[in-house]
Each structure stands twice: as C-alpha cells, then as structure tokens.
Scaffold this motif. Sequence first.
Motif, PDB file in Angstrom:
ATOM      1  N   TYR A 345       0.927  -1.309   0.083  1.00 34.81           N
ATOM      2  CA  TYR A 345      -0.034  -0.032   0.081  1.00 34.81           C
ATOM      3  C   TYR A 345       0.802   1.319   0.120  1.00 34.81           C
ATOM      4  N   ARG A 346       2.222   1.541   0.644  1.00 39.72           N
ATOM      5  CA  ARG A 346       2.737   2.432   0.838  1.00 39.72           C
ATOM      6  C   ARG A 346       3.348   2.945  -0.250  1.00 39.72           C
ATOM      7  N   TRP A 347       3.435   2.279  -1.498  1.00 40.14           N
ATOM      8  CA  TRP A 347       3.980   2.625  -2.728  1.00 40.14           C
ATOM      9  C   TRP A 347       2.859   3.424  -3.647  1.00 40.14           C
ATOM     10  N   LEU A 348       1.805   3.273  -3.326  1.00 42.12           N
ATOM     11  CA  LEU A 348       0.521   3.615  -4.288  1.00 42.12           C
ATOM     12  C   LEU A 348       0.653   3.336  -5.596  1.00 42.12           C
ATOM     13  N   LEU A 349      -0.187   3.688  -6.389  1.00 39.20           N
ATOM     14  CA  LEU A 349      -0.247   3.393  -7.778  1.00 39.20           C
ATOM     15  C   LEU A 349       0.112   4.417  -8.619  1.00 39.20           C
TER      16      LEU A 349
END
Length: 392
Positions: A345-349
């Motif tokens: 989740y922490r790296w986003l899209l």
Amino acid sequence: MLDPANVDSCNNIGNILRSLGRSEEALPWFDRSLELRPNDAMTITSKAVTLAELHRVDEAFAAYRLARATDPGCAAAEWNLALLEMLTGNFEAGWAGREARWKIPALSAYYPKLSQPMWLGKEPIDGKTILINVDEGLGDTIQFARYVPMVAARAARVILCVQDALCPLLSDLPGISQCLPLSTSERPAFDTYCPVSSLPLAFGTRLETIPSATPYLPAPAASRVQVWEERLGPRDKVRVGLVWSGNPMHDNDHNRSIPLRMLARILDVGASFISLQKDPRPDDSATLLERTEIVDLTAELTDFAETAALVACLDLVITVDTSIAHLAGALGRPTWVLLPYTPDYRWLLGRDDSPWYPTVRLFRQTATREYESVVDRIRTELRAMISAGKTS
C-alpha cells in the motif's frame, strides 16, 4: 478429485490460483463458490483482493463493501479494504481501517497485552511517559520512526521498543529517553502506548501532509563510515548497492523477491556493485560466488547501524521492496526500488516517485508481471546515470 459443485473446493481453487499469480483464472472460481453459498463474506473478500490485484479498483471497493455489509464483523474485509484505501491515496480512511489488525490474530497475536490505554493522538500526553512499540516488520518500523520525534515534541517522555537489529540505529533519534530491544523481557513504567504503525493515524496523516523530509535517521558515526570506506577501497567507479530478496516468510515474497541471476544483466555497465543482501538463498549464494563483480562484505553487517554506514558510502541503492529500501530512503540516499504490479500500500499506484522518500525512484512491473523488463529499464537508467557522471 476436485468437486466443482463443492463450495469449499471452489473457494480453495480460487485462492490457490490467486497465490500463483493467476488472478484472472481465480475469479470464476470465487463466483462459482458464491453461486453455491451466496453472501459468504470471506469469499467475497477473497474476490475483492483478486480484483484489486488486477487493478479493477472500483469493482474491488464494491466487493469489500458488500462483504462488510454482509458481515459487519468481518475483520479481513475491513483490513483489506483499508489497504486498498491506502494504495489509492485515501489515507484518512486507510489509517483508521488498518486498526482492524487488532481483530486478526495472525497480525496481532505477538503484540504484548498492555493494560495501559492506547494513544491515538486525541489526548494530551505532555508530562506523560509513552511506550512506542514495534508491531509490524523492519521496514514499517523504519518508515514510521519519523514520527517518534514528533511524539517527543508534545512534551512526552518516549520509550521506544524495536527489533533488536534496529536498536543501535534508532537509539539516537531525537527526543527518545530509552530505546529497548524487542527481546527484552521487562518494560519501564509508562502511562500510555502507541504501536509504531499507528503513529500516522495519531497524527492524522494525509497524502499531502506526510512528514517527508529526509534524512530523518541519525547520521551514521563518522568512524563507522570510515571503516567501510577503507573496506571498499578507492572510489574509481559509481558504487551501487544491491538487494534482490526479502523475508522468505513474507506473504508476498513470491511477488517481491527476484533471483540474483536476474540482475546479471546490469553488471556490465561500468559500476562497482556491493551486496547489501543478508541471508541469501542457496541458489543466490551460488550465483554470488560466481559473480566476482559483486563485492560481498555482508558478514560485517551485524545490525542496521552498520548497514547505514555502508549505505552512506554508496552512490545508489537498487533494491526490491524490503527493509533496505526504507533504510536507504530514510537516510536520504538515492534509491531505486523494484515493485510488483500490485505493490504494498505504501508505494501507491501509477507514480515513479514516493511521497515518503524524496530520493526514491520506483520501477514497477507492468501488467505482464515479470521483472525482466523492469531490470532492463534499470539497466538503461543506470547506464545513463553513469554516462552523465562521466561527462559532467
């Protein structure tokens, strides 16, 4: 034989296919399971996870909400919905939803049972002693250590308890009264506590308010850095640190780690390569012995303070999504991270930078979900960087 008319068989086949990265093939099996047993919250959640892995985000959100409506007590749906909220940048909902981990034994069983109240940012803590205790992995601890001085700035006395290997690195964070290794059996008296991974919630962190200034970790001791400079020898080439695998026990390790031999295609670019990889797997150990271009001094990396000192001597770190990505980013070092198609989740899209770490670049898998093309992109960028350095 597998019985396509058996609801559990259908669900199990779907989960197996998803674990193998065959998400498209998994979906019909979840649908078949739901035909046989409608309104099963766990099956709906499994389908939602699969849809998210396919980046069918709107459908995944709808499925999670259906699972929660079907069974409001389904902690797995609440937790996974929170991760998707985080992945898509809705931190307000995501941080709050991640507190569902306390309802899931697999995620919380090892956390100490504390009688003091948990602090989540609402009550004043000036003059109080707060225990900030690790609750997830090494990378999570490093990422959220940035909040510890912010807690101390509220006039609280901070006791930090972290993984043993991190204790020497984090003990000099500003405002800490004590830094204890997780292995210690006793805790000093304290008034309240906050798990490390709940600190962003306590400070109401949104995408645009991430405390992103780096470096936020204490600078490695000059004496340690000098020892590593002497071990590495003359700096006649760009120095690149390499990490190719993470914890093999991690649920998503099969998507995050790569074999060392896959990085062989970048070893001819004219750089000096230094291994930062602790505990390489047997095949990788064999490759490491063959690839004499890679300097391996990892026997000297006894804790993260030593690793930080080595990273300080490097020009670039290339790593998969593991704790070293967080360490290098938190030290403000140039870092390139290889990411799976659907990352943590922490790296986003959909972005090649990180709001958490300004010096980090993200190299993502495409929908093909293979790393060969990712490594090829890194090779191209690395050659360009080296060329620019030589001509500058």
